[in-house]
Motif scaffolding. Structure first.
Motif, PDB file in Angstrom:
ATOM      1  N   ARG A 149       0.833  -1.207   0.000  1.00 40.01           N
ATOM      2  CA  ARG A 149       0.000   0.000   0.000  1.00 40.01           C
ATOM      3  C   ARG A 149       0.867   1.257   0.000  1.00 40.01           C
ATOM      4  NH1 ARG A 149      -4.107   1.103   4.927  1.00 40.01           N
ATOM      5  NH2 ARG A 149      -2.124   1.357   6.029  1.00 40.01           N
ATOM      6  N   ALA A 150       1.924   1.256   0.808  1.00 44.58           N
ATOM      7  CA  ALA A 150       2.823   2.417   0.860  1.00 44.58           C
ATOM      8  C   ALA A 150       3.492   2.649  -0.499  1.00 44.58           C
ATOM      9  CB  ALA A 150       3.880   2.200   1.945  1.00 44.58           C
ATOM     10  N   THR A 151       3.880   1.573  -1.164  1.00 48.22           N
ATOM     11  CA  THR A 151       4.507   1.693  -2.488  1.00 48.22           C
ATOM     12  C   THR A 151       3.536   2.280  -3.505  1.00 48.22           C
ATOM     13  OG1 THR A 151       5.965  -0.199  -2.053  1.00 48.22           O
ATOM     14  CG2 THR A 151       5.611   0.411  -4.368  1.00 48.22           C
ATOM     15  N   LEU A 152       2.298   1.783  -3.487  1.00 51.73           N
ATOM     16  CA  LEU A 152       1.288   2.279  -4.420  1.00 51.73           C
ATOM     17  C   LEU A 152       0.967   3.745  -4.153  1.00 51.73           C
ATOM     18  CD1 LEU A 152      -0.639   1.439  -6.740  1.00 51.73           C
ATOM     19  CD2 LEU A 152      -2.383   1.009  -4.998  1.00 51.73           C
ATOM     20  N   HIS A 153       0.918   4.132  -2.895  1.00 48.63           N
ATOM     21  CA  HIS A 153       0.628   5.533  -2.559  1.00 48.63           C
ATOM     22  C   HIS A 153       1.742   6.452  -3.055  1.00 48.63           C
ATOM     23  CE1 HIS A 153       0.184   9.144   0.025  1.00 48.63           C
ATOM     24  NE2 HIS A 153      -1.098   8.890  -0.136  1.00 48.63           N
ATOM     25  N   HIS A 154       2.994   5.989  -2.955  1.00 53.12           N
ATOM     26  CA  HIS A 154       4.123   6.781  -3.465  1.00 53.12           C
ATOM     27  C   HIS A 154       4.004   6.951  -4.979  1.00 53.12           C
ATOM     28  CE1 HIS A 154       8.103   8.406  -4.018  1.00 53.12           C
ATOM     29  NE2 HIS A 154       8.454   7.382  -4.780  1.00 53.12           N
ATOM     30  N   GLN A 155       3.631   5.892  -5.667  1.00 54.67           N
ATOM     31  CA  GLN A 155       3.431   5.967  -7.112  1.00 54.67           C
ATOM     32  C   GLN A 155       2.323   6.964  -7.449  1.00 54.67           C
ATOM     33  OE1 GLN A 155       2.630   1.900  -8.175  1.00 54.67           O
ATOM     34  NE2 GLN A 155       4.783   1.333  -8.279  1.00 54.67           N
ATOM     35  N   TYR A 156       1.269   6.956  -6.663  1.00 47.67           N
ATOM     36  CA  TYR A 156       0.143   7.874  -6.863  1.00 47.67           C
ATOM     37  C   TYR A 156       0.604   9.331  -6.756  1.00 47.67           C
ATOM     38  CZ  TYR A 156      -4.208  10.336  -5.560  1.00 47.67           C
ATOM     39  OH  TYR A 156      -5.256  11.224  -5.464  1.00 47.67           O
ATOM     40  N   GLN A 157       1.400   9.626  -5.736  1.00 47.29           N
ATOM     41  CA  GLN A 157       1.902  10.990  -5.547  1.00 47.29           C
ATOM     42  C   GLN A 157       2.778  11.423  -6.721  1.00 47.29           C
ATOM     43  OE1 GLN A 157       0.914  13.016  -3.237  1.00 47.29           O
ATOM     44  NE2 GLN A 157      -0.261  11.513  -2.074  1.00 47.29           N
ATOM     45  N   GLN A 158       3.611  10.519  -7.220  1.00 49.74           N
ATOM     46  CA  GLN A 158       4.497  10.846  -8.337  1.00 49.74           C
ATOM     47  C   GLN A 158       3.719  11.022  -9.642  1.00 49.74           C
ATOM     48  OE1 GLN A 158       6.986  11.793  -6.268  1.00 49.74           O
ATOM     49  NE2 GLN A 158       8.307  11.230  -7.967  1.00 49.74           N
ATOM     50  N   VAL A 159       2.672  10.227  -9.820  1.00 49.98           N
ATOM     51  CA  VAL A 159       1.833  10.375 -11.016  1.00 49.98           C
ATOM     52  C   VAL A 159       1.116  11.723 -10.976  1.00 49.98           C
ATOM     53  CG1 VAL A 159      -0.260   9.524 -12.159  1.00 49.98           C
ATOM     54  CG2 VAL A 159       1.513   7.911 -11.468  1.00 49.98           C
ATOM     55  N   LYS A 160       0.630  12.122  -9.825  1.00 50.91           N
ATOM     56  CA  LYS A 160      -0.014  13.437  -9.687  1.00 50.91           C
ATOM     57  C   LYS A 160       0.975  14.550 -10.027  1.00 50.91           C
ATOM     58  CE  LYS A 160      -2.073  14.258  -5.867  1.00 50.91           C
ATOM     59  NZ  LYS A 160      -2.635  14.302  -4.494  1.00 50.91           N
ATOM     60  N   LEU A 161       2.202  14.427  -9.550  1.00 47.08           N
ATOM     61  CA  LEU A 161       3.222  15.440  -9.822  1.00 47.08           C
ATOM     62  C   LEU A 161       3.539  15.491 -11.312  1.00 47.08           C
ATOM     63  CD1 LEU A 161       5.158  17.471  -8.498  1.00 47.08           C
ATOM     64  CD2 LEU A 161       6.825  15.624  -8.300  1.00 47.08           C
ATOM     65  N   ALA A 162       3.631  14.322 -11.934  1.00 48.76           N
ATOM     66  CA  ALA A 162       3.917  14.262 -13.373  1.00 48.76           C
ATOM     67  C   ALA A 162       2.798  14.906 -14.174  1.00 48.76           C
ATOM     68  CB  ALA A 162       4.098  12.803 -13.802  1.00 48.76           C
ATOM     69  N   ASN A 163       1.555  14.655 -13.794  1.00 46.86           N
ATOM     70  CA  ASN A 163       0.418  15.286 -14.463  1.00 46.86           C
ATOM     71  C   ASN A 163       0.450  16.799 -14.307  1.00 46.86           C
ATOM     72  OD1 ASN A 163      -1.909  13.545 -15.714  1.00 46.86           O
ATOM     73  ND2 ASN A 163      -1.159  12.341 -13.988  1.00 46.86           N
ATOM     74  N   SER A 164       0.854  17.250 -13.140  1.00 48.14           N
ATOM     75  CA  SER A 164       0.929  18.691 -12.893  1.00 48.14           C
ATOM     76  C   SER A 164       1.936  19.359 -13.819  1.00 48.14           C
ATOM     77  CB  SER A 164       1.307  18.944 -11.423  1.00 48.14           C
ATOM     78  OG  SER A 164       1.487  20.322 -11.177  1.00 48.14           O
ATOM     79  N   TYR A 165       3.128  18.757 -13.951  1.00 50.51           N
ATOM     80  CA  TYR A 165       4.150  19.321 -14.837  1.00 50.51           C
ATOM     81  C   TYR A 165       3.703  19.256 -16.297  1.00 50.51           C
ATOM     82  CZ  TYR A 165       7.463  19.331 -10.929  1.00 50.51           C
ATOM     83  OH  TYR A 165       8.098  19.571  -9.739  1.00 50.51           O
ATOM     84  N   PHE A 166       3.089  18.136 -16.684  1.00 53.86           N
ATOM     85  CA  PHE A 166       2.634  17.985 -18.063  1.00 53.86           C
ATOM     86  C   PHE A 166       1.586  19.037 -18.409  1.00 53.86           C
ATOM     87  CE2 PHE A 166      -0.228  16.292 -21.283  1.00 53.86           C
ATOM     88  CZ  PHE A 166       0.651  15.858 -22.259  1.00 53.86           C
ATOM     89  N   ASN A 167       0.625  19.238 -17.521  1.00 57.32           N
ATOM     90  CA  ASN A 167      -0.440  20.223 -17.771  1.00 57.32           C
ATOM     91  C   ASN A 167       0.108  21.646 -17.791  1.00 57.32           C
ATOM     92  OD1 ASN A 167      -2.400  18.213 -17.911  1.00 57.32           O
ATOM     93  ND2 ASN A 167      -2.873  18.307 -15.743  1.00 57.32           N
ATOM     94  N   SER A 168       1.071  21.921 -16.915  1.00 57.58           N
ATOM     95  CA  SER A 168       1.693  23.252 -16.904  1.00 57.58           C
ATOM     96  C   SER A 168       2.421  23.519 -18.219  1.00 57.58           C
ATOM     97  CB  SER A 168       2.670  23.375 -15.729  1.00 57.58           C
ATOM     98  OG  SER A 168       1.990  23.376 -14.500  1.00 57.58           O
ATOM     99  N   ALA A 169       3.157  22.516 -18.695  1.00 59.71           N
ATOM    100  CA  ALA A 169       3.876  22.665 -19.963  1.00 59.71           C
ATOM    101  C   ALA A 169       2.904  22.900 -21.115  1.00 59.71           C
ATOM    102  CB  ALA A 169       4.723  21.422 -20.234  1.00 59.71           C
ATOM    103  N   ARG A 170       1.821  22.163 -21.118  1.00 62.63           N
ATOM    104  CA  ARG A 170       0.816  22.306 -22.178  1.00 62.63           C
ATOM    105  C   ARG A 170       0.185  23.697 -22.161  1.00 62.63           C
ATOM    106  NH1 ARG A 170      -4.086  18.789 -20.913  1.00 62.63           N
ATOM    107  NH2 ARG A 170      -4.299  20.510 -19.437  1.00 62.63           N
ATOM    108  N   ASP A 171      -0.160  24.175 -20.943  1.00 59.97           N
ATOM    109  CA  ASP A 171      -0.774  25.502 -20.822  1.00 59.97           C
ATOM    110  C   ASP A 171       0.202  26.606 -21.213  1.00 59.97           C
ATOM    111  OD1 ASP A 171      -3.005  24.182 -19.922  1.00 59.97           O
ATOM    112  OD2 ASP A 171      -2.688  24.655 -17.801  1.00 59.97           O
ATOM    113  N   ASP A 172       1.452  26.477 -20.779  1.00 62.26           N
ATOM    114  CA  ASP A 172       2.455  27.493 -21.109  1.00 62.26           C
ATOM    115  C   ASP A 172       2.719  27.535 -22.610  1.00 62.26           C
ATOM    116  OD1 ASP A 172       2.803  28.234 -18.463  1.00 62.26           O
ATOM    117  OD2 ASP A 172       4.366  26.750 -18.111  1.00 62.26           O
ATOM    118  N   LEU A 173       2.757  26.375 -23.213  1.00 63.81           N
ATOM    119  CA  LEU A 173       3.002  26.316 -24.654  1.00 63.81           C
ATOM    120  C   LEU A 173       1.863  26.951 -25.441  1.00 63.81           C
ATOM    121  CD1 LEU A 173       5.014  25.293 -26.754  1.00 63.81           C
ATOM    122  CD2 LEU A 173       3.765  23.126 -26.806  1.00 63.81           C
ATOM    123  N   SER A 174       0.649  26.819 -24.923  1.00 64.99           N
ATOM    124  CA  SER A 174      -0.515  27.379 -25.630  1.00 64.99           C
ATOM    125  C   SER A 174      -0.487  28.895 -25.685  1.00 64.99           C
ATOM    126  CB  SER A 174      -1.813  26.901 -24.964  1.00 64.99           C
ATOM    127  OG  SER A 174      -1.959  27.478 -23.676  1.00 64.99           O
TER     128      SER A 174
END
Length: 319
Positions: free
Chosen positions: A125-150
């Protein structure tokens, strides 16, 4: 004669004693059977939990669920672990689909489930939760890059993409987002190349004009200087306007425009600045919050329009 009459009585007493002895033996034997049965059940449950733990430690969650489901008369430990694995699987499925809204609900349920103390389950469970946090962070950077590029904020977009690339791909979704960002990288490179080509073309045009006619050259230089001067003046004015806003001014204007009643203990940090907006982290001093992610809200403040958007913690989008 008296001795002969006593003999039947003695036989009766002996027979009664014999019956009592046999009854006691029967009860003792029955107790041994019951004890043996309980011991066998306990041993069987332990074996099942051991097997399930081994499967969990090798990330074979579905196999572990089948192992537990095969127990005909499960005890509390088996039932509790089976329930925990069910919550785990729902969270893992939502994360695999990058459905962060559904994943948030599933992970909240999983984290709040504290009934089982199974070591292998808690580690998974702890491993999966860490993956969840990293996926959220990755989505945040991806969305920021997309918005900035627009909005052609190329520097900010490249920074967000670089941060995305620095995240270890510990989950397939992170790898997918990093691969998707390659298209944005290429778009930035193409734009910069076109600007460079355009600049080189302008330069050759000026040289050609000056060689054919002095008057034309003068006119071109004058025009170029005028344009350059106007551009410099505009940039200077823009820079002056931006520089006149101190951090204190930006945060004060943001709080007024946000329409949110912030607490006195809230902390405000400008974490990003572009030509069009400021990105501001608001840290809430809330002792009742369960995780660090619940303590911070992320906003974007657009000073020209006074608009304020807030990041959705599940999707990473600003609304």
């Amino acid at each position: 004669m008296k001795q002969a009459q006593r003999s039947p009585l003695g036989l009766i007493i002996v027979m009664l004693l014999g019956l009592m002895t046999l009854s006691g033996c029967a009860k003792f034997t029955g107790g041994s059977v019951e004890s043996s049965s309980a011991s066998t059940t306990t041993s069987s449950t332990t074996a099942v939990l051991t097997k399930a733990d081994q499967q969990i430690s090798h990330s074979k969650m579905t196999a572990a669920q089948k192992t537990l489901a095969a127990v005909k008369h499960p005890d509390a430990d088996v039932r509790n672990l089976a329930t925990g694995l069910d919550y785990y699987q729902k969270a893992a499925d939502a994360l695999a689909k990058n459905q962060l809204s559904s994943a948030k609900v599933a992970f909240d349920t999983l984290e709040n489930y504290q009934v089982t103390a199974d070591t292998s389950f808690l580690k998974a469970r702890a491993t999966l939760h860490h993956q969840y946090q990293q996926v959220k962070l990755a989505n945040s950077y991806f969305n920021s890059a997309r918005d900035d590029l627009s909005v052609h904020e190329l520097v900010a977009a490249k920074t967000a993409i670089d941060k995305l690339d620095q995240i270890a791909p510990i989950h397939p979704v992170i790898k997918q987002l990093q691969q998707k960002s390659l298209a944005m990288k290429q778009a930035i490179m193409n734009y910069e190349a076109s600007q460079s080509t355009s600049s080189g073309s302008d330069s050759s045009t000026v040289v050609s004009s000056s060689s054919s006619s002095d008057a034309s050259a003068a006119s071109s230089v004058t025009s170029s200087n005028s344009t350059s001067s106007a551009t410099s003046t505009s940039s200077a004015n823009s820079a002056t306007s931006s520089s006149t806003l101190t951090t204190q001014d930006v945060l004060k204007d943001f709080q007024s425009a946000a329409g949110v009643s912030f607490a006195k203990t809230d902390q405000f940090n400008i974490v990003k600045q572009t030509k069009t907006y400021y990105e501001i982290d608001v840290l809430h001093d809330n002792d009742q919050a369960e995780t660090a992610s619940n303590l911070t809200d992320v906003y974007r403040y657009y000073p020209d329009s006074g608009q304020v958007t807030k990041q959705d913690s599940a999707s990473g989008d600003f609304k």
